[in-house]
Design an enzyme around this catalytic site. Structure first.
Site, PDB file in Angstrom:
ATOM      1  N   CYS A 103      75.345  17.179  34.044  1.00 25.76           N
ATOM      2  CA  CYS A 103      75.956  17.193  35.374  1.00 25.76           C
ATOM      3  C   CYS A 103      77.344  16.549  35.352  1.00 25.76           C
ATOM      4  O   CYS A 103      78.290  17.134  34.861  1.00 25.76           O
ATOM      5  CB  CYS A 103      75.021  16.537  36.383  1.00 25.76           C
ATOM      6  SG  CYS A 103      75.465  16.885  38.108  1.00 25.76           S
ATOM      7  N   HIS A 232      69.505  18.760  35.647  1.00 28.63           N
ATOM      8  CA  HIS A 232      69.140  17.426  35.163  1.00 28.63           C
ATOM      9  C   HIS A 232      67.825  17.445  34.387  1.00 28.63           C
ATOM     10  O   HIS A 232      66.749  17.314  34.974  1.00 28.63           O
ATOM     11  CB  HIS A 232      69.006  16.463  36.343  1.00 28.63           C
ATOM     12  CG  HIS A 232      70.298  16.040  36.938  1.00 28.63           C
ATOM     13  ND1 HIS A 232      70.935  14.871  36.578  1.00 28.63           N
ATOM     14  CD2 HIS A 232      71.080  16.626  37.863  1.00 28.63           C
ATOM     15  CE1 HIS A 232      72.062  14.745  37.272  1.00 28.63           C
ATOM     16  NE2 HIS A 232      72.179  15.797  38.060  1.00 28.63           N
ATOM     17  N   GLU A 234      66.686  15.105  32.473  1.00 31.76           N
ATOM     18  CA  GLU A 234      66.086  13.770  32.514  1.00 31.76           C
ATOM     19  C   GLU A 234      65.298  13.527  33.799  1.00 31.76           C
ATOM     20  O   GLU A 234      64.479  12.601  33.873  1.00 31.76           O
ATOM     21  CB  GLU A 234      67.168  12.693  32.342  1.00 31.76           C
ATOM     22  CG  GLU A 234      67.914  12.279  33.597  1.00 31.76           C
ATOM     23  CD  GLU A 234      68.863  13.331  34.146  1.00 31.76           C
ATOM     24  OE1 GLU A 234      69.367  13.145  35.272  1.00 31.76           O
ATOM     25  OE2 GLU A 234      69.109  14.344  33.458  1.00 31.76           O
TER      26      GLU A 234
END
Length: 269
Positions: A103, A232, A234
């Site tokens: 990002c 994302h 994560e």
């Protein structure tokens, strides 16, 4: 070999802890969260790591454009011994180590010219990331199609993925039509937004949340060792992160990108 990951924090990052945790889940022996200032002063050294990660967030509040100020910081600051900070990053890349930008980290890599580095032109800006076509911040889950022909280490042999996006500037913008065409022709588009029904790349909102041409969600450099993406990974490191997990929607987690990275590094001597 041991795999040591470095997650850069400071000046507005906000996903560094989740990112380091995901790297550890994926098998990294160490995943340190280090402030950018410690890299500059020499308290921490890029040379001690094999996997460099620029996490998500809002570097400098996205003033002057997302990650623009951070790119200038990397480009012009010097270490305490007077050597350019950019030299350390260039050496890290030349040694064939891995870099992941998520990002805001992806925005930094393109603003700095680390991606896509066509023709080996490192630190020359060839693409950027502009405002979403919707003209608003997009916070939603999307389907993602890895490109099996891409040299990208991170997406190698992965199935269709699901991850959240949360950004206001995620539309890929190339400096010219030829540059954009090369990304497609050379399979540097490693990840695309996909229609959840057909599994095909899509330009249709909201499945493509920002209007990126060729449904670009992530790109790699020609070596496949540097990868940037807007979604994302994560944020989906456990089944319970998924909004449909109670309905039995058991999609592969974003952690798989990190697993591929760690596996690749373990093969190196």
């Amino acid at each position: 070999m041991a795999v040591n990951a470095l997650v850069i924090t400071g000046y507005g990052t906000n996903s560094h802890l989740e990112t380091a945790y995901t790297a550890r889940l994926a098998g990294a022996d160490k995943a340190d969260v280090v402030h950018f200032a410690d890299i500059v002063t020499g308290k921490a050294c890029l040379a001690d790591y094999h996997f460099l990660i620029f996490p998500g967030g809002f570097l400098d509040g996205d003033d002057l454009g997302a990650a623009q100020t951070a790119a200038m910081r990397w480009r012009y600051l010097r270490h305490s011994d007077g050597t350019p900070l950019l030299n350390s990053l260039q050496k890290f890349i030349a040694q064939g180590r891995l870099i992941l930008g998520i990002c805001n980290g992806f925005q930094l890599l393109v603003k700095l010219g680390v991606l896509p580095a066509l023709d080996g032109k490192l630190f020359e800006r060839q693409v950027s990331l502009g405002h979403n076509d919707s003209t608003r911040f997009e916070d939603r889950w999307v389907r993602l199609l890895p490109n099996p022909q891409s040299p990208c280490v991170f997406t190698k042999n992965l199935p269709m993925l699901t991850m959240p996006v949360r950004h206001g500037e995620g539309k890929l913008v190339a400096r010219d039509a030829a540059c954009l065409q090369r990304l497609q022709d050379e399979h540097l588009i490693a990840l695309q937004y996909a229609d959840p029904q057909t599994g095909e790349p899509t330009q249709i909102y909201p499945h493509n949340p920002n209007g990126s041409p060729w449904a670009v969600a992530g790109i790699t450099d020609p070596t496949g060792l540097i990868f940037g993406l807007m979604p994302h990974p994560e944020a989906f490191h456990h089944v319970t992160n998924h909004p449909g997990w109670t309905r039995g929607e058991l999609d592969p987690p974003g952690t798989m990108l990190f697993v591929n990275a760690v596996r690749y590094l373990r093969t190196l001597q």
